[in-house]
Design an enzyme around this catalytic site. Structure first.
Site, mmCIF file in Angstrom:
data_model
loop_
_atom_site.group_PDB
_atom_site.id
_atom_site.type_symbol
_atom_site.label_atom_id
_atom_site.label_comp_id
_atom_site.label_asym_id
_atom_site.label_seq_id
_atom_site.Cartn_x
_atom_site.Cartn_y
_atom_site.Cartn_z
ATOM 1 N N GLU A 174 18.249 22.851 6.535
ATOM 2 C CA GLU A 174 18.376 22.729 8.860
ATOM 3 C C GLU A 174 17.814 24.151 8.900
ATOM 4 O O GLU A 174 18.506 24.935 9.014
ATOM 5 C CB GLU A 174 19.247 22.004 9.031
ATOM 6 C CG GLU A 174 19.829 20.840 9.389
ATOM 7 C CD GLU A 174 20.482 20.725 9.302
ATOM 8 O OE1 GLU A 174 20.566 20.519 10.540
ATOM 9 O OE2 GLU A 174 21.344 19.213 9.014
ATOM 10 N N ASN B 85 28.008 17.365 4.502
ATOM 11 C CA ASN B 85 27.210 18.278 5.709
ATOM 12 C C ASN B 85 27.841 19.369 6.310
ATOM 13 O O ASN B 85 28.668 18.958 6.521
ATOM 14 C CB ASN B 85 26.319 17.925 6.432
ATOM 15 C CG ASN B 85 25.839 17.966 7.623
ATOM 16 O OD1 ASN B 85 24.278 18.510 7.600
ATOM 17 N ND2 ASN B 85 25.879 17.854 8.348
ATOM 18 N N GLU B 86 27.525 20.634 6.815
ATOM 19 C CA GLU B 86 28.394 20.987 7.447
ATOM 20 C C GLU B 86 29.749 21.305 7.477
ATOM 21 O O GLU B 86 30.186 21.566 8.324
ATOM 22 C CB GLU B 86 26.934 21.877 8.824
ATOM 23 C CG GLU B 86 26.189 21.909 8.622
ATOM 24 C CD GLU B 86 25.579 21.989 10.626
ATOM 25 O OE1 GLU B 86 26.338 22.135 11.086
ATOM 26 O OE2 GLU B 86 24.141 22.781 10.269
ATOM 27 N N GLU C 91 17.663 12.704 10.974
ATOM 28 C CA GLU C 91 18.736 11.245 11.283
ATOM 29 C C GLU C 91 19.324 10.528 11.861
ATOM 30 O O GLU C 91 18.354 10.133 12.653
ATOM 31 C CB GLU C 91 20.400 13.374 11.143
ATOM 32 C CG GLU C 91 20.571 12.748 12.142
ATOM 33 C CD GLU C 91 22.274 14.147 12.415
ATOM 34 O OE1 GLU C 91 21.096 15.170 11.966
ATOM 35 O OE2 GLU C 91 23.310 13.802 12.407
ATOM 36 N N TYR D 154 18.773 27.926 12.912
ATOM 37 C CA TYR D 154 18.122 27.067 14.179
ATOM 38 C C TYR D 154 18.356 28.259 14.580
ATOM 39 O O TYR D 154 18.993 29.121 15.421
ATOM 40 C CB TYR D 154 19.034 26.270 14.699
ATOM 41 C CG TYR D 154 19.237 25.013 13.973
ATOM 42 C CD1 TYR D 154 18.064 24.073 14.310
ATOM 43 C CD2 TYR D 154 20.048 24.560 13.172
ATOM 44 C CE1 TYR D 154 18.239 23.029 13.512
ATOM 45 C CE2 TYR D 154 20.204 23.149 12.637
ATOM 46 C CZ TYR D 154 19.388 21.954 12.471
ATOM 47 O OH TYR D 154 19.303 21.407 11.950
ATOM 48 N N ASN E 250 25.171 15.876 10.725
ATOM 49 C CA ASN E 250 26.611 15.523 11.016
ATOM 50 C C ASN E 250 27.361 13.975 11.542
ATOM 51 O O ASN E 250 28.218 13.706 10.794
ATOM 52 C CB ASN E 250 26.298 15.728 13.056
ATOM 53 C CG ASN E 250 26.430 17.657 12.983
ATOM 54 O OD1 ASN E 250 27.140 18.235 11.519
ATOM 55 N ND2 ASN E 250 26.304 17.697 14.020
HETATM 56 O O1 AHR Z 1 19.896 19.160 13.025
HETATM 57 C C1 AHR Z 1 20.634 18.739 14.112
HETATM 58 C C2 AHR Z 1 22.025 18.847 13.404
HETATM 59 O O2 AHR Z 1 22.849 19.956 13.140
HETATM 60 C C3 AHR Z 1 22.650 17.659 12.035
HETATM 61 O O3 AHR Z 1 23.684 17.391 12.272
HETATM 62 C C4 AHR Z 1 23.999 19.562 11.910
HETATM 63 O O4 AHR Z 1 24.150 18.664 10.170
HETATM 64 C C5 AHR Z 1 23.342 20.447 12.517
HETATM 65 O O5 AHR Z 1 24.361 21.122 13.003
#
Ligand code: AHR
Length: 504
Positions: free
Chosen positions: A292, A172-173, A27, A244, A72
């Site tokens: 991700e 994205n998200e 990114e 995550y 993001n």
């Molecule tokens: O990978 C870091 C961030 O985590 C990314 O930009 C986003 O998609 C997620 O929240």
């Protein structure tokens, strides 16, 4: 010593492993691009300014696909800023990470770099501040051969041949309130469907990923998946999952149990996809792009300070998590979880690749180096190609503060028929006791253990650093099979790769 058992049988296949599950992500964030993959003037830089030391490590990981340019970042990305003569590209306020984006690296430069590291690009379009029009123009620029406004623009920019990008993320998200242009499920579902429809008119050969939930704890999960897919089902091929994990309470037992949450997340999304398929009387499965996944928490406080108190820097130090040994164990467990779902998880991206929550780090004035998490990813990417086999495992279990019935051993096997090799990946997440692991390989006549790779450190919190590889795998021999069973020791808290094949 306690015992765990595993039976692997070449006829009990889950599915062929799609090599794209060893994908990653770059990114425009922090020092991923600038000072990461690109740093003109660095002693290892090539004629384009790409760092050769980084390229070597990426090539070693053998990453078949890389998601780009965000994240993001993409939700306020104007792709037109990132093409054409570099000295004419505008500098922009980058709102997701409160940085300055110089656009020195854009679509052309990234595609060339990806090609040089033997990867394909998985491109995301901006459905935050833009829509159908921007996405279609970008696709025309990238994939249409010639004779139209944007394909000819690409040719004028020096790229005669189309980039032919095959996999595209529709935003994205978009469920996340932090996202620039955050949408409700109805808003996103409609926009993604119409964008996908138009994009497939331009290039029917592409595959599309619809945004799923940003993590399993989102209040809109799993309603988001059900509602958005009802809109997008006809046009998309995959739905994304992001997740995550952290160990904020320093409760490692519980930290390592989280791959079971990931497993539940995948199962729930599969059920939701199948529910929509049934409701639509559809024929196709919607598969999963887990685009991700990683451990991410070490850098949180520092990052808040950088973004709030020192904004608008170019390539600030952001999300530079220094990974511990225990992080490598969870990354290994997450890889095992992805492999166990090889029938539906077709794409996955370790987020990210360089400097930003990454297996590869760079020193601005020094070398590139491997974090602890580099190794389980390397092993899975190298030895986890072939067919994933149903893991029949009998293991002792333990409780953690928030999880019950956690198996001490989690594992999976991958059979590479072409190379006549089968590899078992296993983590002993019992942090106190070693285990004897009896692997029944009877269906693999003539196979013996070739090698047992072990990643183990008595200090769960130890990290690697430039020039200091505290955590790296060691290779040991495997004793001969007895009655078709091979026994190995799985040390307490360890990542293990047990390779079998025909000995010469
Ligand atoms: O990978 C870091 C961030 O985590 C990314 O930009 C986003 O998609 C997620 O929240």
């Amino acid at each position: 010593m306690k015992t765990a058992k595993m039976i692997i049988d070449k006829d009990f296949a889950i599915a062929p492993v799609d090599k794209r599950i060893y994908g990653s992500f770059i990114e425009h964030l922090g020092r991923a691009v600038y000072e990461g993959i690109y740093q003109p003037g660095h002693p290892s830089a090539d004629e384009y300014g790409y760092r050769r030391d980084v390229m070597e490590l990426v090539k070693e990981l053998d990453v078949p696909i890389i998601r780009y340019p965000g994240g993001n970042f993409v939700s306020n990305f104007f792709w037109e800023d990132s093409v054409g003569p570099v000295d004419q590209r505008p500098k922009r306020l980058e709102l997701a990470w409160k940085s300055t984006e110089t656009n020195e690296i854009g679509i052309h430069e990234f595609s060339r770099w990806a090609h040089m590291v033997n990867s394909e690009v998985m491109m995301a379009v901006n459905l935050g501040t833009r829509g159908i029009n921007g996405a279609c123009n970008l696709l025309e620029y990238c994939n249409h051969p010639s004779g139209t406004r944007y394909s000819d623009l690409r040719i004028r920019h020096g790229a005669k041949d189309p980039y032919n990008i095959k996999l595209w993320c529709l935003g994205n998200e978009m469920d996340g309130p932090w996202q620039i242009g955050h949408k409700t499920m109805e808003e996103y579902g409609r926009l993604a469907a119409e964008t996908g429809k138009a994009m497939k008119l331009i290039d029917p050969s592409i595959e599309l990923v619809s945004c799923g939930s940003s993590n399993i704890d989102m209040p809109t999960f799993p309603e988001w998946e059900a509602v958005t897919l009802e809109h997008t089902y006809d046009y998309v091929d995959y739905i994304s999952l992001h997740q995550y994990y952290g160990n904020q309470d320093s409760d490692t037992n519980d930290f390592l149990a989280q791959s079971d949450d990931m497993d539940r997340f995948i199962k729930t999304v599969i059920s939701t996809c199948d529910y929509v398929k049934a409701k639509k009387r559809g024929k196709k499965d919607i598969n999963i792009s887990f685009d991700e996944w990683n451990v991410w928490f070490h850098s949180n406080e520092e990052d808040d300070d950088t973004m709030n108190n020192h904004p608008w820097q170019k390539a600030p130090h952001l999300l530079e998590d220094k990974y511990t040994f225990e992080d490598a164990l969870l990354v290994g467990l997450m890889l095992i979880t992805l492999l166990k779902h090889a029938d539906r998880v077709k794409v996955a991206c370790l987020a990210q690749l360089v400097n930003v929550i990454a297996p590869i780090m760079t020193e601005t004035d020094g070398p590139a180096w491997r974090q602890t998490i580099y190794y389980p990813f390397l092993h899975a990417s190298r030895y986890g190609r072939g067919t994933a086999l149903l893991p029949v495992i009998k293991s002792p279990v333990h409780e953690t503060s928030r999880h019950s019935e956690i198996t001490d051993v989690d594992g999976v096997a991958v059979y590479n028929q072409e190379k006549e090799e089968v590899t078992v990946f296993a983590v002993n997440r019992n942090l106190k006791e070693d285990l004897e692991f009896a692997i029944d390989i009877r269906s693999f006549a003539g196979y013996e253990g070739l090698e047992h790779l072990v990643l183990k450190n008595s200090d769960l919190k130890i990290c690697n650093a430039a020039g200091r590889e505290n955590v790296s795998p060691r290779s040991q021999t495997v004793s001969a099979s007895k009655d078709g069973v091979v026994s190995v020791k799985l040390e307490s808290g360890s990542w293990n790769v047990i390779r079998f094949g025909k000995k010469q």
